[in-house]
Design a protein around this motif. Structure first.
Motif, short mmCIF file in Angstrom:
data_model
loop_
_atom_site.label_atom_id
_atom_site.label_comp_id
_atom_site.label_asym_id
_atom_site.label_seq_id
_atom_site.Cartn_x
_atom_site.Cartn_y
_atom_site.Cartn_z
N ASP A 34 0.86 -1.19 0.00
CA ASP A 34 0.00 0.00 0.00
C ASP A 34 0.90 1.24 0.00
O ASP A 34 1.45 1.63 1.03
N GLN A 35 1.04 1.87 -1.17
CA GLN A 35 1.92 3.04 -1.30
C GLN A 35 1.47 4.20 -0.42
O GLN A 35 2.29 4.95 0.10
N THR A 36 0.17 4.33 -0.25
CA THR A 36 -0.35 5.40 0.62
C THR A 36 0.18 5.26 2.04
O THR A 36 0.55 6.25 2.69
N LYS A 37 0.24 4.03 2.50
CA LYS A 37 0.71 3.77 3.85
C LYS A 37 2.19 4.11 4.00
O LYS A 37 2.61 4.78 4.97
N THR A 38 3.01 3.67 3.04
CA THR A 38 4.44 3.95 3.14
C THR A 38 4.73 5.44 2.97
O THR A 38 5.62 5.97 3.63
N ASP A 39 3.97 6.12 2.12
CA ASP A 39 4.16 7.56 1.96
C ASP A 39 3.86 8.29 3.27
O ASP A 39 4.57 9.25 3.64
N ALA A 42 6.60 7.63 5.83
CA ALA A 42 7.82 8.34 5.46
C ALA A 42 7.83 9.78 5.94
O ALA A 42 8.89 10.42 6.01
N THR A 43 6.65 10.30 6.31
CA THR A 43 6.57 11.64 6.87
C THR A 43 6.57 11.62 8.40
O THR A 43 6.46 12.68 9.04
N GLY A 44 6.65 10.41 8.97
CA GLY A 44 6.63 10.28 10.42
C GLY A 44 5.24 10.18 11.01
O GLY A 44 5.08 10.23 12.24
N ARG A 45 4.24 10.02 10.15
CA ARG A 45 2.87 9.88 10.64
C ARG A 45 2.38 8.45 10.42
O ARG A 45 2.94 7.71 9.63
N THR A 46 1.33 8.07 11.15
CA THR A 46 0.83 6.71 11.08
C THR A 46 -0.63 6.69 10.65
O THR A 46 -1.37 7.64 10.91
#
Length: 446
Positions: A34-39, A42-46
């Motif tokens: 899920d690219q949305t999840k990794t993106d 990568a910003t430090g948010r969950t």
């Protein structure tokens, strides 16, 4: 050279594990389809609420100012295979639709996608909760599909995370269990967990089947303990006893203990319900179904609690919900989480709505997830707004915020002053002093 770790599957378990391994000093590469999840990560948010997790990510995710840079994310299986010495598989194992059995498709897919890229000695570590016998099958799959063949080993290292405490449970676990069939795999995992072991965490070495059974056995025991005290609550209802005092009394016996003895509307979430059902299903496949028949009653008691809360609410309103307004305090299956999977609170709210009640829900963290799951329920931005004009108030998730509510302030806006405590954590004397009729499960005279 220090070990390099990868984490495959960046949901609740994987994201926490990846951040914690970086905190322990390892370079970590995370992968999720899920690219949305990794993106987002990568910003430090969950994508989920877990206390302390975003702080941990901010300390280690590459590209964030001031971070260690030890944690990165990718969508490339080839990059993961080349990077990692140890690969942790943390994907979901949900209940199969229409069955009790566990759905292993995500685990199987992860292993089959990773294996063809493993060209050097490496260790794959399963952390997902799986039916006993899965590890041996997956070890054979790895040997068959990986170019490195027998140089690719498998270990099973079950997780024991509690939502709301996941970061601490990963960094300071109460035990570490590893299922291995080779001393080299054990040695690698001792290296991974050297810090918590040095702090006194027990390191339990087992074979594959035992390691797989530890998690399901632990969850089955906890579910049984919860349903036991809820069964006692049913007896207290019939006999005029007080289940809270009963629980306190038996909890002083150190053979029993006080934890998980609070009667209420029962357990939910993404683990206990589906894990005990999958355990029963697997026992049947192994020809040992009679050993776990008691879990059917554990499950039955648990589901009965939800219906009983609906009945208590109907009784408080004089026999029906049609046209009545009900405030529900709590949407998540437990506090300090935004997880609404199999939430008893939402199940009760949904039942009341189907019977004609106008239900308004408030939860400190779970509103967005609840709205996606139950879009037809009403939602409020505060507890006060939820209670405004309500004919009955149901306390269904034991958030600290709800224990600190001012019953007098709520009484001023409520339509009628009926409070039903589905978690047995409110003080009856305080609520009665403010003019409320108080009713709790298993405490008809409290």
């Amino acid at each position: 050279m220090p070990l390099k770790l990868t984490v495959i599957g960046l949901g609740y378990l994987g994201a926490t594990h990846a951040a914690a391994m970086a905190e322990l000093g390892f370079d970590v590469l995370g992968l999720d389809i899920d690219q949305t999840k990794t993106d987002l990560l990568a910003t430090g948010r969950t994508p989920m609420f877990e206390p302390g997790l975003e702080d941990l990510l901010a300390r280690h995710v590459a590209g964030i100012e001031g971070s260690s840079g030890r944690l990165r994310f990718t969508a490339s299986w080839e990059e993961v295979a080349e990077f990692g010495d140890v690969h942790f598989v943390c994907v979901n194992t949900p209940q199969k639709h229409g069955e009790y059995a566990c759905d292993m498709s995500y685990v199987d897919s992860a292993v089959s996608m990773l294996a063809p890229h493993l060209r050097r000695p490496t260790l794959v570590v399963g952390k997902s909760t799986v039916p006993v016998g899965s590890a041996a099958r997956l070890a054979s799959m790895l040997r068959e599909l990986a170019p490195a063949g027998d140089e690719v080993q498998l270990a099973w290292n079950p997780e024991f995370l509690r939502e709301g405490f996941a970061v601490d449970d990963t960094l300071h676990p109460d035990r570490i269990v590893v299922g291995v069939d080779d001393e080299r795999a054990e040695a690698l995992l001792r290296e991974v967990y050297a810090k918590p072991v040095s702090e006194g965490t027990p390191f339990v070495v087992a074979d594959y089947p035992t390691a797989e059974l530890v998690k399901t056995a632990a969850n089955a025991f906890l579910a049984t303990k919860i349903s036991f005290i809820n069964a006692m609550a049913e007896v207290c209802e019939a006999a005029g006893g007080d289940v809270a005092t009963l629980a306190e009394a038996i909890g002083h016996d150190d053979r029993i203990g006080r934890k998980f003895l609070r009667a209420g509307i029962g357990f939910g979430g993404g683990c206990l319900p589906k894990d005990i059902r999958a355990f029963m299903a697997r026992a049947g496949e192994l020809g040992a179904d009679q050993a776990l028949t008691f879990l059917r009653e554990v499950d039955s008691v648990n589901m009965r609690r939800r219906t009983h809360m609906v009945e208590l609410a109907r009784e408080a309103l004089g026999g029906g919900f049609l046209g009545r307004r009900i405030a529900v305090l709590g949407a998540t299956f437990k506090p300090d989480s935004d997880d609404v999977r199999d939430s008893p609170a939402l199940n009760v709210a949904g039942q009341i709505q189907l019977q004609g009640g106008q239900v308004t829900v408030y939860d400190p963290k779970g509103i967005d997830n609840a709205r996606r799951l139950f879009p037809t329920l009403g939602y409020a931005p505060t507890a006060l707004d939820a209670v405004r004009g309500a004919d009955a108030v149901l306390h269904l998730t034991e958030w600290q915020e709800f224990r600190e509510l001012d019953p007098a302030a709520l009484a001023e806006v409520a339509g009628q002053r009926h409070i039903l405590d589905g978690r047995n954590t409110l003080d009856p004397a305080v609520w009665r002093k403010a003019g409320w009729t108080y009713r709790a499960m298993g405490r008809p005279t409290a």
